[in-house]
Design an enzyme around this catalytic site. Structure first.
Site, PDB file in Angstrom:
ATOM      1  N   ASP A  30       4.735   7.508  15.429  1.00  0.00           N
ATOM      2  CA  ASP A  30       5.777   6.493  15.235  1.00  0.00           C
ATOM      3  C   ASP A  30       6.555   6.367  16.540  1.00  0.00           C
ATOM      4  O   ASP A  30       6.700   7.348  17.277  1.00  0.00           O
ATOM      5  CB  ASP A  30       6.723   6.875  14.086  1.00  0.00           C
ATOM      6  CG  ASP A  30       7.365   5.645  13.463  1.00  0.00           C
ATOM      7  OD1 ASP A  30       7.002   5.279  12.325  1.00  0.00           O
ATOM      8  OD2 ASP A  30       8.224   5.020  14.128  1.00  0.00           O
ATOM      9  N   LYS A  35      12.606   9.914  13.766  1.00  0.00           N
ATOM     10  CA  LYS A  35      11.737  10.120  12.599  1.00  0.00           C
ATOM     11  C   LYS A  35      10.722  11.223  12.876  1.00  0.00           C
ATOM     12  O   LYS A  35      10.505  12.118  12.056  1.00  0.00           O
ATOM     13  CB  LYS A  35      10.950   8.821  12.341  1.00  0.00           C
ATOM     14  CG  LYS A  35      11.319   8.130  11.058  1.00  0.00           C
ATOM     15  CD  LYS A  35      10.433   6.926  10.819  1.00  0.00           C
ATOM     16  CE  LYS A  35      11.188   5.941   9.939  1.00  0.00           C
ATOM     17  NZ  LYS A  35      10.448   4.750   9.630  1.00  0.00           N
ATOM     18  N   THR A  86       5.293  -5.335   8.426  1.00  0.00           N
ATOM     19  CA  THR A  86       4.988  -6.767   8.594  1.00  0.00           C
ATOM     20  C   THR A  86       6.115  -7.532   7.895  1.00  0.00           C
ATOM     21  O   THR A  86       5.928  -8.073   6.802  1.00  0.00           O
ATOM     22  CB  THR A  86       3.611  -7.130   7.987  1.00  0.00           C
ATOM     23  OG1 THR A  86       3.519  -6.581   6.667  1.00  0.00           O
ATOM     24  CG2 THR A  86       2.468  -6.612   8.833  1.00  0.00           C
ATOM     25  N   GLU A 151      -2.552  -1.687   0.891  1.00  0.00           N
ATOM     26  CA  GLU A 151      -1.978  -0.603   0.101  1.00  0.00           C
ATOM     27  C   GLU A 151      -1.227  -1.184  -1.100  1.00  0.00           C
ATOM     28  O   GLU A 151      -0.506  -2.156  -0.964  1.00  0.00           O
ATOM     29  CB  GLU A 151      -1.035   0.232   0.975  1.00  0.00           C
ATOM     30  CG  GLU A 151      -0.450   1.424   0.290  1.00  0.00           C
ATOM     31  CD  GLU A 151      -1.500   2.272  -0.418  1.00  0.00           C
ATOM     32  OE1 GLU A 151      -2.413   2.771   0.249  1.00  0.00           O
ATOM     33  OE2 GLU A 151      -1.404   2.428  -1.658  1.00  0.00           O
ATOM     34  N   ASN A 211       0.853  -9.093  -5.452  1.00  0.00           N
ATOM     35  CA  ASN A 211       2.319  -8.995  -5.365  1.00  0.00           C
ATOM     36  C   ASN A 211       3.000 -10.256  -5.883  1.00  0.00           C
ATOM     37  O   ASN A 211       4.001 -10.186  -6.595  1.00  0.00           O
ATOM     38  CB  ASN A 211       2.743  -8.737  -3.913  1.00  0.00           C
ATOM     39  CG  ASN A 211       2.823  -7.254  -3.616  1.00  0.00           C
ATOM     40  OD1 ASN A 211       2.438  -6.438  -4.443  1.00  0.00           O
ATOM     41  ND2 ASN A 211       3.307  -6.905  -2.443  1.00  0.00           N
ATOM     42  N   PHE A 252       6.377  -4.751 -15.828  1.00  0.00           N
ATOM     43  CA  PHE A 252       7.027  -5.848 -15.087  1.00  0.00           C
ATOM     44  C   PHE A 252       7.574  -6.921 -16.029  1.00  0.00           C
ATOM     45  O   PHE A 252       7.630  -8.089 -15.692  1.00  0.00           O
ATOM     46  CB  PHE A 252       6.074  -6.442 -14.023  1.00  0.00           C
ATOM     47  CG  PHE A 252       5.834  -5.468 -12.913  1.00  0.00           C
ATOM     48  CD1 PHE A 252       6.607  -5.498 -11.772  1.00  0.00           C
ATOM     49  CD2 PHE A 252       4.868  -4.483 -13.037  1.00  0.00           C
ATOM     50  CE1 PHE A 252       6.431  -4.559 -10.766  1.00  0.00           C
ATOM     51  CE2 PHE A 252       4.676  -3.533 -12.045  1.00  0.00           C
ATOM     52  CZ  PHE A 252       5.459  -3.585 -10.907  1.00  0.00           C
ATOM     53  N   GLY A 256      16.222  -8.473 -15.532  1.00  0.00           N
ATOM     54  CA  GLY A 256      17.224  -7.849 -14.676  1.00  0.00           C
ATOM     55  C   GLY A 256      17.842  -8.851 -13.716  1.00  0.00           C
ATOM     56  O   GLY A 256      17.775 -10.064 -13.928  1.00  0.00           O
ATOM     57  N   CYS A 263       8.780  -5.540  -0.418  1.00  0.00           N
ATOM     58  CA  CYS A 263       7.483  -6.227  -0.555  1.00  0.00           C
ATOM     59  C   CYS A 263       7.532  -7.547  -1.305  1.00  0.00           C
ATOM     60  O   CYS A 263       7.187  -8.585  -0.735  1.00  0.00           O
ATOM     61  CB  CYS A 263       6.480  -5.299  -1.220  1.00  0.00           C
ATOM     62  SG  CYS A 263       6.062  -3.880  -0.189  1.00  0.00           S
TER      63      CYS A 263
HETATM   64  P1  NAD Z   1       8.327   0.695   7.282  1.00  0.00           P
HETATM   65  O1  NAD Z   1       9.175  -0.293   7.922  1.00  0.00           O
HETATM   66  O2  NAD Z   1       8.895   1.669   6.298  1.00  0.00           O
HETATM   67  O3  NAD Z   1       7.576   1.567   8.385  1.00  0.00           O
HETATM   68  C1  NAD Z   1       6.929   1.048   9.503  1.00  0.00           C
HETATM   69  C2  NAD Z   1       6.969   2.107  10.600  1.00  0.00           C
HETATM   70  O4  NAD Z   1       6.169   1.650  11.703  1.00  0.00           O
HETATM   71  C3  NAD Z   1       8.378   2.360  11.156  1.00  0.00           C
HETATM   72  O5  NAD Z   1       8.649   3.746  11.064  1.00  0.00           O
HETATM   73  C4  NAD Z   1       8.284   1.898  12.616  1.00  0.00           C
HETATM   74  O6  NAD Z   1       9.096   2.673  13.482  1.00  0.00           O
HETATM   75  C5  NAD Z   1       6.809   2.071  12.900  1.00  0.00           C
HETATM   76  N1  NAD Z   1       6.279   1.278  14.004  1.00  0.00           N
HETATM   77  C6  NAD Z   1       6.403  -0.046  14.222  1.00  0.00           C
HETATM   78  N2  NAD Z   1       5.724  -0.409  15.333  1.00  0.00           N
HETATM   79  C7  NAD Z   1       5.167   0.730  15.830  1.00  0.00           C
HETATM   80  C8  NAD Z   1       4.345   1.020  16.961  1.00  0.00           C
HETATM   81  N3  NAD Z   1       3.945   0.073  17.799  1.00  0.00           N
HETATM   82  N4  NAD Z   1       3.966   2.295  17.166  1.00  0.00           N
HETATM   83  C9  NAD Z   1       4.356   3.269  16.336  1.00  0.00           C
HETATM   84  N5  NAD Z   1       5.113   3.058  15.228  1.00  0.00           N
HETATM   85  C10 NAD Z   1       5.514   1.802  14.990  1.00  0.00           C
HETATM   86  O7  NAD Z   1       7.140  -0.127   6.611  1.00  0.00           O
HETATM   87  P2  NAD Z   1       6.391   0.176   5.227  1.00  0.00           P
HETATM   88  O8  NAD Z   1       7.289  -0.136   4.086  1.00  0.00           O
HETATM   89  O9  NAD Z   1       5.723   1.503   5.293  1.00  0.00           O
HETATM   90  O10 NAD Z   1       5.278  -0.967   5.273  1.00  0.00           O
HETATM   91  C11 NAD Z   1       4.156  -0.901   6.123  1.00  0.00           C
HETATM   92  C12 NAD Z   1       3.168  -1.966   5.689  1.00  0.00           C
HETATM   93  O11 NAD Z   1       2.685  -1.670   4.373  1.00  0.00           O
HETATM   94  C13 NAD Z   1       3.764  -3.366   5.602  1.00  0.00           C
HETATM   95  O12 NAD Z   1       2.778  -4.298   5.940  1.00  0.00           O
HETATM   96  C14 NAD Z   1       4.125  -3.503   4.127  1.00  0.00           C
HETATM   97  O13 NAD Z   1       4.159  -4.853   3.716  1.00  0.00           O
HETATM   98  C15 NAD Z   1       2.973  -2.759   3.484  1.00  0.00           C
HETATM   99  N6  NAD Z   1       3.262  -2.194   2.168  1.00  0.00           N
HETATM  100  C16 NAD Z   1       4.463  -1.602   1.916  1.00  0.00           C
HETATM  101  C17 NAD Z   1       4.696  -1.028   0.664  1.00  0.00           C
HETATM  102  C18 NAD Z   1       6.022  -0.386   0.345  1.00  0.00           C
HETATM  103  O14 NAD Z   1       6.262  -0.126  -0.828  1.00  0.00           O
HETATM  104  N7  NAD Z   1       6.892  -0.117   1.303  1.00  0.00           N
HETATM  105  C19 NAD Z   1       3.696  -1.058  -0.315  1.00  0.00           C
HETATM  106  C20 NAD Z   1       2.482  -1.633  -0.011  1.00  0.00           C
HETATM  107  C21 NAD Z   1       2.269  -2.196   1.237  1.00  0.00           C
END
Ligand code: NAD
Length: 453
Positions: A30, A35, A86, A151, A211, A252, A256, A263
């Site tokens: 990261d 972190k 994203t 995911e 989603n 779902f 609420g 997401c």
């Molecule tokens: P997040 O924002 O919690 O984490 C992303 C991490 O990537 C951050 O810690 C950031 O510092 C790091 N990062 C960004 N650019 C970087 C780089 N160039 N090098 C190293 N680290 C880098 O995101 P998330 O919630 O884990 O989501 C990640 C993806 O998964 C997204 O596309 C999201 O839509 C998808 N997703 C999220 C969930 C969820 O519940 N959060 C569920 C399914 C899918």
């Protein structure tokens, strides 16, 4: 197999700890140094049940490593997962793929022949193909594969969802990518998890469609709740009866204050914008986005109206700030809309949330953060329940009644049985459960009366 994961957020970290639990050697990267420092000390930077335990076990078994150095972590890697964010673009509509493309640029120089790049991010159809083009353009002689492996985990039960998913989706353009991804998920296949092998675009679109469908389901029951309020029906009964139909299912279907989180809102907006851009507008998804935004504002209005002619000088105890229980994530939480509206109207907000405080305290500086619901309720003119944390289901209502200045409870998650707060002297407003409740709440703060239990 040497596996590197870029991004240690909710998805990257959970993927990292779970895949190392399968026995693979995993390095998580990261660019957030704080972190990584925490993770190296076995401190989990997010609240997610079960992660910290697995973090400790696999780190001490030397299978799980953390670094900020993306270059060294990707040299010699057989597989590079990309799990960076994203988010929504600046205009709030399209998906912003700049973190994803940025990570691809950073890993490309180190990729070895035969490397497989697995995209975990939620990204619109055509993104994985674009990533292939980017890598091929920068390294024309490199032999590599790209896989889309969206995911589906839910925050709050992410480890359980990763380890026992409803399905694993592997979108690939060649057999190597497909086989390598299948090998990683073999422990799940052995426990009969459906594994769908498909094209890159099918995988990408299936994630968005899933989603958006769930967001639509939540929005549907929220609108039915409004109808229940007008007709004297109880949305909890209606949802229960609907959910017994196997074609519908009971998940779902909890009315609420509108969906939030990292997401559903951004993915629904991204799907709508993307679909429009390719000439296939998704009117149901567009309407879902609009209705949900309106709902959050409407819930804030419901709270303000219940407070009476003016909220100025009044105190509100806001219980639950995260977008759902068992997470520390407050992204696009309905509670934020309510807090904004209350502060703008001159009210004081005293908030309690079991997990949100660490991340939300800084951006929500004007909120008075409290250590428990009773402290938050001190001198309050209304208690608002905005997240269905278990601790809020088991409130000591007598203690709460003693703390408040005015016994008014607005339960936006239907955490309580209708008669219960009334028994303890509260005027009680909930969601979709009584025409009388709703009408009275909307009639400029007139005295409320609970009509039935
Ligand atoms: P997040 O924002 O919690 O984490 C992303 C991490 O990537 C951050 O810690 C950031 O510092 C790091 N990062 C960004 N650019 C970087 C780089 N160039 N090098 C190293 N680290 C880098 O995101 P998330 O919630 O884990 O989501 C990640 C993806 O998964 C997204 O596309 C999201 O839509 C998808 N997703 C999220 C969930 C969820 O519940 N959060 C569920 C399914 C899918």
């Amino acid at each position: 197999m040497k596996i590197t994961i870029i991004g240690t957020g909710y998805v990257g970290l959970v993927t990292g700890v779970c895949i190392s639990e399968f026995g693979f050697d995993v390095t998580c990267v990261d660019n957030d140094a704080a972190k990584i420092a925490d993770l190296k000390n076995n401190i989990c930077p997010i609240y997610e049940p079960g992660v910290e335990q697995m973090l400790r076990t696999n780190s001490s078994a030397q299978r799980l490593h953390f670094t900020t150095d993306i270059a060294s972590a990707t040299v010699g890697a057989d597989v590079v997962f990309i799990a960076v964010g994203t988010p929504s673009s600046k205009n709030g509509r399209e998906v912003d793929l700049s973190f994803l493309f940025g990570a691809v640029k950073e890993i490309t120089p180190q990729l070895k022949n035969g490397a497989v790049v697995i995209i975990k991010c939620t990204a619109v159809a055509g993104t994985a193909a674009k990533v292939r083009e980017m890598i091929a353009k920068a390294r024309p002689k490199l032999d590599f594969s790209v896989v889309s492996n969206p995911e589906f985990l839910r925050e709050g039960s992410a480890v359980e969802d990763f380890m026992r998913p409803d399905r694993v989706v592997i979108g690939a353009h060649d057999s190597r990518g497909r086989e390598v991804a299948e090998q990683i998920y073999r422990p799940l296949k052995l426990q009969s998890t459906p594994i769908r092998l498909t094209s890159l675009e099918d995988a990408e679109l299936a994630k968005y469609a899933s989603n958006a469908f769930l967001a639509m389901k939540v929005t549907f029951i929220n609108e039915i709740a409004d109808l229940c309020e007008k007709t004297g029906a109880n949305v909890m009964e209606v949802a229960d009866i609907m959910g017994l139909d196997e074609r519908i299912g009971d998940r779902f279907l909890r009315a609420g204050p509108g969906f939030g989180g990292s997401c559903f809102p951004k993915d629904s907006r991204a799907l709508a914008a993307f679909a429009r851009s390719v000439g296939a507008p998704q009117s149901l998804v567009e309407t879902t986005v609009e209705v949900n935004e309106r709902r959050k504002t409407e819930m804030a209005r419901r709270v303000l109206t219940a407070l009476g002619k003016s909220a100025r000088g009044k105190t509100v105890a806001l219980l639950g700030v995260t977008f759902k229980p068992d997470t520390d994530d407050v992204r696009e939480a309905p509670a934020l809309t309510i807090i904004d509206a209350l502060l703008a109207a001159g009210a004081t907000v005293r908030a309690f949330d079991p997990q949100a405080r660490r991340d939300a305290e800084e951006p929500l500086k004007k909120v008075n953060w409290c250590k428990d619901p009773y402290e938050a309720a001190q001198g309050a003119h209304a208690v608002v329940i905005a997240t269905e944390w278990n601790v809020l289901r088991a409130l000591d209502l007598d203690r709460l009644r003693e703390a408040v200045a005015n016994p008014l409870m607005i339960d936006l998650r239907n955490v309580h049985r209708r008669k219960e707060p009334a028994r303890h002297g509260f005027k009680y407003i909930s969601i979709g459960r009584s025409v009388a409740e709703a009408n009275q709440a909307l009639e400029h703060g007139r005295e409320l009366r609970v009509v039935s239990g």
